[in-house]
Design an enzyme around this catalytic site. Structure first.
Site, PDB file in Angstrom:
ATOM      1  N   ASP A  83       0.853  -0.626  -0.019  1.00 13.35           N
ATOM      2  CA  ASP A  83      -0.023  -0.444   0.527  1.00 13.35           C
ATOM      3  C   ASP A  83       0.740   1.355  -0.240  1.00 13.35           C
ATOM      4  OD1 ASP A  83      -3.366   0.120   0.929  1.00 13.35           O
ATOM      5  OD2 ASP A  83      -2.123   2.510   1.355  1.00 13.35           O
ATOM      6  N   ASP A 124      -7.617  -3.740  -3.536  1.00 13.46           N
ATOM      7  CA  ASP A 124      -9.364  -2.734  -3.423  1.00 13.46           C
ATOM      8  C   ASP A 124      -9.188  -1.605  -3.492  1.00 13.46           C
ATOM      9  OD1 ASP A 124     -11.954  -2.412  -2.402  1.00 13.46           O
ATOM     10  OD2 ASP A 124     -10.790  -2.264   0.360  1.00 13.46           O
ATOM     11  N   LYS A 164     -11.748  -4.445  -7.126  1.00 10.37           N
ATOM     12  CA  LYS A 164     -12.041  -2.989  -6.795  1.00 10.37           C
ATOM     13  C   LYS A 164     -11.829  -2.315  -8.585  1.00 10.37           C
ATOM     14  CE  LYS A 164     -12.136  -0.224  -3.969  1.00 10.37           C
ATOM     15  NZ  LYS A 164     -12.052   0.753  -2.521  1.00 10.37           N
TER      16      LYS A 164
END
EC number: 2.1.1.166
Length: 209
Positions: A83, A124, A164
């Site tokens: 991330d 995500d 997503k």
């Protein structure tokens, strides 16, 4: 001291979150994120995760998806999480902090990923939202194309991609691209997704090499 009145939007946000059953359940279970329930729904529908799998979690912060996956794959499996923001420590997970749109950082993670065979790539990831759907979608698909690049590079032939996306501008174009790369592609909207949200999740299987 004069307290400023909360705006109507902030009041609506507080009311929505106070009444949200998934947030209540997240707090009860002491989970890292509400999105834990979205992945759980996807997995219960598609039966993706199994003991011993190796899984890549892109856009992992705050760690809800990694938290769910870790219990499914067990200690014999492996999770690589990544991330742009730091993520609170989660035992048995390899975490790299960086921006996948940075070519030098992408090379760095490939050096690690190339050491193993990977069964699932899940993303995500969401860009910073400005509220203008064309710009938000454009930024989303820039990131999604990088996720697709990573998936093609590392996934085994029978691997899964869970990603997503936002419906609207650019969605059909991206879906055409993903269908050219994977044998089976499904669009899934979990019950845990908010009713007014444009988000959907794509489950793709069988990466064509």
């Amino acid at each position: 001291m004069i307290l400023k009145k909360r705006s109507k939007s902030s009041k609506n946000w507080l009311k929505r979150n106070f009444n949200d059953p998934y947030i209540k359940e997240r707090n009860k279970k002491k989970l890292r994120s509400r999105s834990w329930f979205k992945l759980k729904e996807i997995d219960e529908s598609e039966k993706i995760f199994k003991k011993g799998m190796n899984v890549i979690d892109l856009g992992s912060n705050p760690g809800g998806w990694s938290e769910y996956t870790l219990k499914k794959i067990g200690k014999s499996g492996k999770i690589f999480a990544c991330d742009i923001l730091p993520m609170r420590f989660l035992k048995d997970i390899v975490f790299f902090c960086g921006d996948i749109s940075n070519s030098d950082f992408l090379k760095k993670i490939f050096l690690f990923l190339d050491k193993y065979s990977w069964n699932v790539v899940m993303s995500d990831i969401s860009p910073n939202i400005c509220g203008y759907s064309v710009i938000d979608n454009s930024n989303m698909f820039k990131l999604s194309n990088i996720v697709l690049k990573i998936s093609r590079h590392v996934l085994s032939n029978n691997g899964y991609l869970i990603i997503k996306l936002f419906q609207g501008y650019g969605f059909n174009k991206y879906m055409k691209k993903i269908r050219n790369i994977f044998e089976l592609v499904k669009i899934y909207k979990p019950n845990a997704s908010r009713v007014n949200s444009r988000e959907v999740f794509i489950i793709a299987y069988g990466c064509k090499k």
